[in-house]
Enzyme design. Structure first.
Site, PDB file in Angstrom:
ATOM      1  N   ASP A  21       0.860  -1.176   0.000  1.00  0.00           N
ATOM      2  CA  ASP A  21       0.000   0.000   0.000  1.00  0.00           C
ATOM      3  C   ASP A  21       0.903   1.235   0.000  1.00  0.00           C
ATOM      4  O   ASP A  21       2.096   1.144   0.322  1.00  0.00           O
ATOM      5  CB  ASP A  21      -0.889  -0.030   1.250  1.00  0.00           C
ATOM      6  CG  ASP A  21      -1.687   1.240   1.428  1.00  0.00           C
ATOM      7  OD1 ASP A  21      -2.377   1.653   0.482  1.00  0.00           O
ATOM      8  OD2 ASP A  21      -1.605   1.836   2.524  1.00  0.00           O
TER       9      ASP A  21
ATOM     10  N   ASP B  88      -0.234   5.207   0.810  1.00  0.00           N
ATOM     11  CA  ASP B  88      -0.532   6.171   1.880  1.00  0.00           C
ATOM     12  C   ASP B  88      -0.681   5.448   3.219  1.00  0.00           C
ATOM     13  O   ASP B  88      -1.520   4.558   3.366  1.00  0.00           O
ATOM     14  CB  ASP B  88      -1.832   6.917   1.577  1.00  0.00           C
ATOM     15  CG  ASP B  88      -1.777   7.709   0.282  1.00  0.00           C
ATOM     16  OD1 ASP B  88      -1.903   8.930   0.338  1.00  0.00           O
ATOM     17  OD2 ASP B  88      -1.611   7.089  -0.786  1.00  0.00           O
TER      18      ASP B  88
ATOM     19  N   ASP C 157      -1.685  -0.903   5.826  1.00  0.00           N
ATOM     20  CA  ASP C 157      -1.878  -0.284   7.137  1.00  0.00           C
ATOM     21  C   ASP C 157      -3.324  -0.301   7.601  1.00  0.00           C
ATOM     22  O   ASP C 157      -3.631   0.272   8.652  1.00  0.00           O
ATOM     23  CB  ASP C 157      -1.391   1.172   7.105  1.00  0.00           C
ATOM     24  CG  ASP C 157      -2.309   2.073   6.274  1.00  0.00           C
ATOM     25  OD1 ASP C 157      -2.711   1.646   5.166  1.00  0.00           O
ATOM     26  OD2 ASP C 157      -2.634   3.182   6.725  1.00  0.00           O
TER      27      ASP C 157
END
Length: 226
Positions: free
Chosen positions: A11, A13, A172
């Site tokens: 991922d 961001d 995240d």
């Protein structure tokens, strides 16, 4: 050193990069320009994760969802401002460069899978010098679907020429976990420092909770200290 994965997807961001400062500045300028109430940086942090349109909608929603015309104006305004500031205050999270270098040393193909539009993703990776690590970059508009739909992750594995069943995904948020499960990844690791829409990522929700990308490499390669 043994490695049970054949590829790794990441991922963007909240996992590789702390992009909130630039997203906040873009949202601040957008809201001022269209005459809407301001939002705090902490609010913007909790709005991140499902792409620009969702971020803008959350900025405008104070109990009444914005109509299509208001959304179209706001999204265009946000994109204009984000293009101007993209990467100015964004920072690479600790352990990311070391982690990517370690992963690259294994010879495994690496890819980014993000909901951020390609017009912002690719210039940002290039500006911060991370693009050299990736053989594929799948953005929010690369496929007809965005995460948590499996299509972006499946496309990344196809471009890397590796089966998704042997892929490790690192993110995240709950959306990364859901994406990896939907796609059939071998495992999904999560970092605890990201956004996840203001919620805490639990170790019980993923295959491993790792402090950094370098820690993820240590765990996967069997070099983590006991």
């Amino acid at each position: 050193m043994s490695m049970r994965f054949q590829s790794v997807t990441f991922d963007l961001d909240g996992t590789l990069l702390d992009t909130v400062p630039d997203l906040y500045e873009s949202a601040r300028r957008m809201l001022a320009e269209i005459g809407a109430p301001t939002r705090s940086e902490s609010e913007i942090r909790n709005f991140v994760g499902q792409g620009v349109v969702v971020l803008v909608r959350r900025c405008l929603d104070h109990g009444t969802p914005p109509d299509e015309a208001a959304m179209a104006e706001a999204v265009a305004c946000f994109q204009q401002h984000y293009a101007a500031v993209n990467g100015e205050k964004t920072r690479i999270f600790p352990g990311v460069v070391e982690g990517l270098a370690a992963w690259a040393s294994t010879g495994l193909p690496l890819a980014v899978v993000t909901n951020k539009p390609a017009a912002f993703t690719e210039p940002l990776l290039a500006r911060l010098g991370l693009n050299r690590y990736f053989s594929a970059v799948i953005s929010g508009d690369t496929t007809p679907h965005r995460k948590p739909h499996p299509a972006p992750l499946l496309e990344a594995c196809a471009r890397m020429g590796r089966p998704v069943a042997n892929n490790l995904h690192i993110g995240d948020s709950k959306h990364d976990i859901e994406t990896a499960r939907n796609a059939g990844c071998k495992a999904v690791y999560c970092v605890p420092y990201g956004y996840n829409e203001g919620q805490t990522v639990s170790a019980s929700d993923c295959d491993a909770l790792v402090n950094s990308l370098y820690s993820a490499w240590q765990l996967a390669s069997g070099t983590a200290s006991s």
